[in-house]
Design a protein around this motif. Structure first.
Motif, short mmCIF file in Angstrom:
data_model
loop_
_atom_site.label_atom_id
_atom_site.label_comp_id
_atom_site.label_asym_id
_atom_site.label_seq_id
_atom_site.Cartn_x
_atom_site.Cartn_y
_atom_site.Cartn_z
N ASN A 187 46.87 41.32 88.18
CA ASN A 187 47.63 42.68 88.29
C ASN A 187 48.36 43.05 87.17
O ASN A 187 48.35 44.25 86.77
N LEU A 188 49.17 42.02 86.48
CA LEU A 188 49.89 42.26 85.40
C LEU A 188 49.04 42.75 84.25
O LEU A 188 49.35 43.81 83.32
N ARG A 248 61.16 44.07 89.52
CA ARG A 248 60.39 44.96 88.77
C ARG A 248 60.92 46.28 89.45
O ARG A 248 61.34 47.09 88.62
N ALA A 291 59.95 38.82 92.38
CA ALA A 291 59.44 39.27 91.12
C ALA A 291 59.28 40.90 91.52
O ALA A 291 59.49 41.72 90.20
N VAL A 292 58.74 41.34 92.59
CA VAL A 292 58.54 42.70 92.63
C VAL A 292 60.04 43.21 92.63
O VAL A 292 60.14 44.50 92.33
N PHE A 299 47.44 33.03 94.04
CA PHE A 299 48.61 34.01 93.73
C PHE A 299 49.03 33.90 92.28
O PHE A 299 49.42 35.06 91.72
N TRP A 332 45.69 37.83 97.76
CA TRP A 332 46.41 36.77 97.10
C TRP A 332 45.72 35.44 97.55
O TRP A 332 45.49 34.40 96.58
N ARG A 364 46.02 36.07 90.82
CA ARG A 364 45.96 37.37 91.21
C ARG A 364 47.04 38.31 90.64
O ARG A 364 46.87 39.17 89.98
N SER A 365 48.22 37.49 90.59
CA SER A 365 49.62 38.10 89.83
C SER A 365 49.26 38.25 88.29
O SER A 365 49.44 39.39 87.95
N LEU A 394 56.82 35.83 94.63
CA LEU A 394 56.22 37.23 94.20
C LEU A 394 56.96 38.22 94.78
O LEU A 394 57.26 39.26 93.90
N GLU A 395 57.56 38.04 95.97
CA GLU A 395 58.64 39.26 96.57
C GLU A 395 59.66 39.13 95.69
O GLU A 395 60.16 40.41 95.22
#
Length: 216
Positions: free
Chosen positions: A196-197, A124, A120-121, A189, A184, A192-193, A117-118
């Motif tokens: 959010n998307l 972004r 991916a952020v 994970f 999360w 939740r991800s 996730l980190e």
């Protein structure tokens, strides 16, 4: 620099957040929404000032900004800790022209899903210049006011302001903003991800934030 922290029932996370801010001399303003868990009392006991605001992160951030007096403002979530060295990076940035910056997203979880996730952020932010509020936002007061500040939105207040700032491409600072992974852990994970998307996509499609807040 004034640090502005919106809070709602943050008694368990706020002390650690405030402790990391001791690295630099700064005025800390906690914008609380009458939390029933004693958040405001804890904030004052630890040296922060407290202003009361209607519940909703956008309204709370705006209230904190209205009470601030410094040339530079740092907006930070109550469950986000800045790692050592953040103040040097912030001071170096503030020595330059007026602008906006954010820290590097991280979670307080050692698992591989957290690392994915980190990454991916980071992707972004690098490709779309779209940091979220849990990365902190360091911004010059004049720029904040020129952009219209935070709007009293129940959700997506961070994306709303960043969209107005995107032509300036907020700068990514290396120190990490380490955020609680509780959300999360609660939903998983992947779920939740994905949620959010989905909410972000609906927001960009024009769905009102007040509707999105019902499914957040």
């Amino acid at each position: 620099m004034n640090v502005i922290i919106p809070s709602w029932n943050a008694a368990t996370t706020l002390p650690a957040t405030l402790a990391t801010l001791a690295e630099a001399p700064c005025r800390i303003i906690v914008a609380d929404a009458a939390s029933p868990d004693g958040t405001a009392d804890i904030a004052m006991r630890l040296g922060a000032e407290v202003v009361q605001a209607p519940r909703g992160r956008g309204a709370q951030l705006a209230a904190g900004a209205a009470a601030s007096t410094a040339e530079w403002l740092l907006f930070l979530h109550a469950d986000t800790r800045l790692e050592p060295g953040w103040s040097q990076a912030a001071q170096a940035f503030m020595a330059g022209p007026p602008g906006a910056a954010h820290f590097t997203f991280a979670l307080d979880d050692p698992s591989p899903p957290a690392r994915r996730l980190e990454r991916a952020v980071a992707w972004r932010c690098r490709n779309f210049s779209l940091p979220y509020g849990d990365q902190g936002l360091l911004i010059h007061r004049g720029l904040y006011q020129a952009m219209g500040g935070f709007r009293p939105m129940p959700l997506m207040e961070d994306v709303d302001l960043i969209r107005r700032l995107r032509p300036l491409r907020p700068v990514a600072l290396a120190p990490r903003a380490i955020t609680s992974a509780n959300k999360w852990h609660k939903h998983g994970f992947m779920l939740r991800s994905a949620k959010n998307l989905s909410i972000l996509s609906l927001y960009f499609a024009g769905v009102p934030p007040r509707w999105l807040a019902r499914i957040y």
